[in-house]
Scaffold this active site. Structure first.
Site, PDB file in Angstrom:
ATOM      1  N   ASP A  12       0.873  -1.157   0.000  1.00  0.00           N
ATOM      2  CA  ASP A  12       0.000   0.000   0.000  1.00  0.00           C
ATOM      3  C   ASP A  12       0.918   1.218   0.000  1.00  0.00           C
ATOM      4  OD1 ASP A  12      -2.404   1.644   0.531  1.00  0.00           O
ATOM      5  OD2 ASP A  12      -1.473   1.902   2.490  1.00  0.00           O
ATOM      6  N   ASP A  14      -0.098   5.040   0.853  1.00  0.00           N
ATOM      7  CA  ASP A  14      -0.332   6.097   1.842  1.00  0.00           C
ATOM      8  C   ASP A  14      -0.402   5.544   3.258  1.00  0.00           C
ATOM      9  OD1 ASP A  14      -0.699   8.229  -0.172  1.00  0.00           O
ATOM     10  OD2 ASP A  14      -2.419   7.009  -0.746  1.00  0.00           O
ATOM     11  N   ASP A 171      -1.536  -0.418   6.127  1.00  0.00           N
ATOM     12  CA  ASP A 171      -1.697   0.326   7.371  1.00  0.00           C
ATOM     13  C   ASP A 171      -3.152   0.500   7.780  1.00  0.00           C
ATOM     14  OD1 ASP A 171      -2.461   3.632   6.893  1.00  0.00           O
ATOM     15  OD2 ASP A 171      -2.069   2.342   5.168  1.00  0.00           O
TER      16      ASP A 171
END
Length: 231
Positions: A12, A14, A171
Site C-alpha cells: 500500500d 499512503d 496500514d
C-alpha cells in the site's frame, strides 16, 4: 528467482510506504472549507484512512450535505493533494530500507493504492521510490476499491504472481480486508493506533500493533524468510 523463493511483495502507499496522510487531511480540509464546512478536523479525517478519494468525497456529500458533484470534489481535492505531494511527502526510513533490501534480492514488488495514478506517480517520483517500484495499480483502474481485493489481484496479475505467494503491507483496516479477500498474507501496521483491534487486522499474518514505530526492515525480511521456509 529471488532468494525468497516465489514470494512477491505488494505495498500500500499512503501511510504504509510514505507519510502522506497529513497531506490528504490538509487537501480535504481546504476543499471542505471552500464548500462551507469550516471545522473538518484530524479525527474526522481518520475515518477515511485507507479509503479511496472517490469514496471519500462521495461520503462527504451525504455527511455534510454538499451540493457539489463527486467529480467536482474529487478534482478539487486531488489538485490540492498533488501540489502538496510533489513538495512535501516523506518516505518512512525503514520502509525505504525494506524496499531497497528486497530490490537487492530481486523480489518482485508492486504498489497497490486507493490514490489516483497521478498522485501515486507524484509521490513515488518525489521520494525516489520509483527507482524500485515500477509496477503500480490505482483503485481508479479497477472496478472496486479496498476493501474489495481488486487492486491487489491486479497487482499480482501484472507481476505474474500467484496471489497465494504474495505478501501485502498495509496500514488500514480496509486494506487488510482486501489482502485477506485476495488470498494474500498481510503484514499490518495500523496507522491509527486506536484501530489496531479492528476485526480486519485480525486476519493479518503479522500484526505490528505499534505501526511504523514497531516496523524494521530487517525483522520484516527475516519474517519473509521464515514464511517462505528458507531460514
Amino acid at each position: 528467482m529471488s532468494s525468497l523463493g516465489g514470494i512477491s511483495v505488494i505495498f500500500d502507499l499512503d501511510g504504509t510506504l510514505v507519510d502522506s496522510e497529513p497531506n490528504y487531511y490538509e487537501a480535504g480540509r481546504q476543499t471542505l472549507a471552500e464548500h462551507g464546512v469550516p471545522d473538518f478536523g484530524w479525527t474526522d479525517h481518520e475515518r477515511y484512512v485507507g479509503i479511496s478519494t472517490h469514496e471519500t468525497v462521495a461520503d462527504w456529500i451525504g455527511r455534510y450535505g454538499l451540493r457539489a458533484s463527486v467529480e467536482e470534489l474529487f478534482t478539487a481535492k486531488n489538485r490540492r493533494y498533488l501540489e502538496l505531494a510533489r513538495s512535501s511527502t516523506r518516505a518512512y526510513p525503514e520502509m525505504r530500507k525494506f524496499v531497497e533490501l528486497l530490490a537487492a534480492e530481486g523480489v518482485p514488488m508492486a504498489v497497490a493504492s486507493g490514490s489516483s495514478p497521478e498522485a501515486i506517480e507524484a509521490v513515488l517520483a518525489g521520494t525516489g521510490l520509483d527507482t524500485h517500484l515500477r509496477t503500480v495499480v490505482s483503485a481508479d483502474e479497477v472496478v472496486h476499491g479496498k476493501p474489495a481485493p481488486d487492486v491487489f489481484l491486479e497487482a499480482a496479475r501484472r507481476l505474474g504472481a500467484d496471489p497465494a505467494a504474495c505478501v501485502v503491507l498495509e496500514d488500514a483496516a480496509p486494506g487488510a480486508a482486501a489482502a485477506h479477500a485476495a488470498g494474500m498474507r498481510c503484514i499490518a501496521l495500523p496507522y491509527v493506533a486506536a484501530q489496531a483491534d479492528a476485526p480486519e487486522f485480525a486476519t493479518a499474518s503479522l500484526l505490528l500493533r505499534g505501526g511504523q514505530e514497531e516496523f524494521t526492515a530487517q525483522a520484516a525480511y527475516e519474517w519473509l524468510l521464515n514464511s517462505a521456509g528458507l531460514s
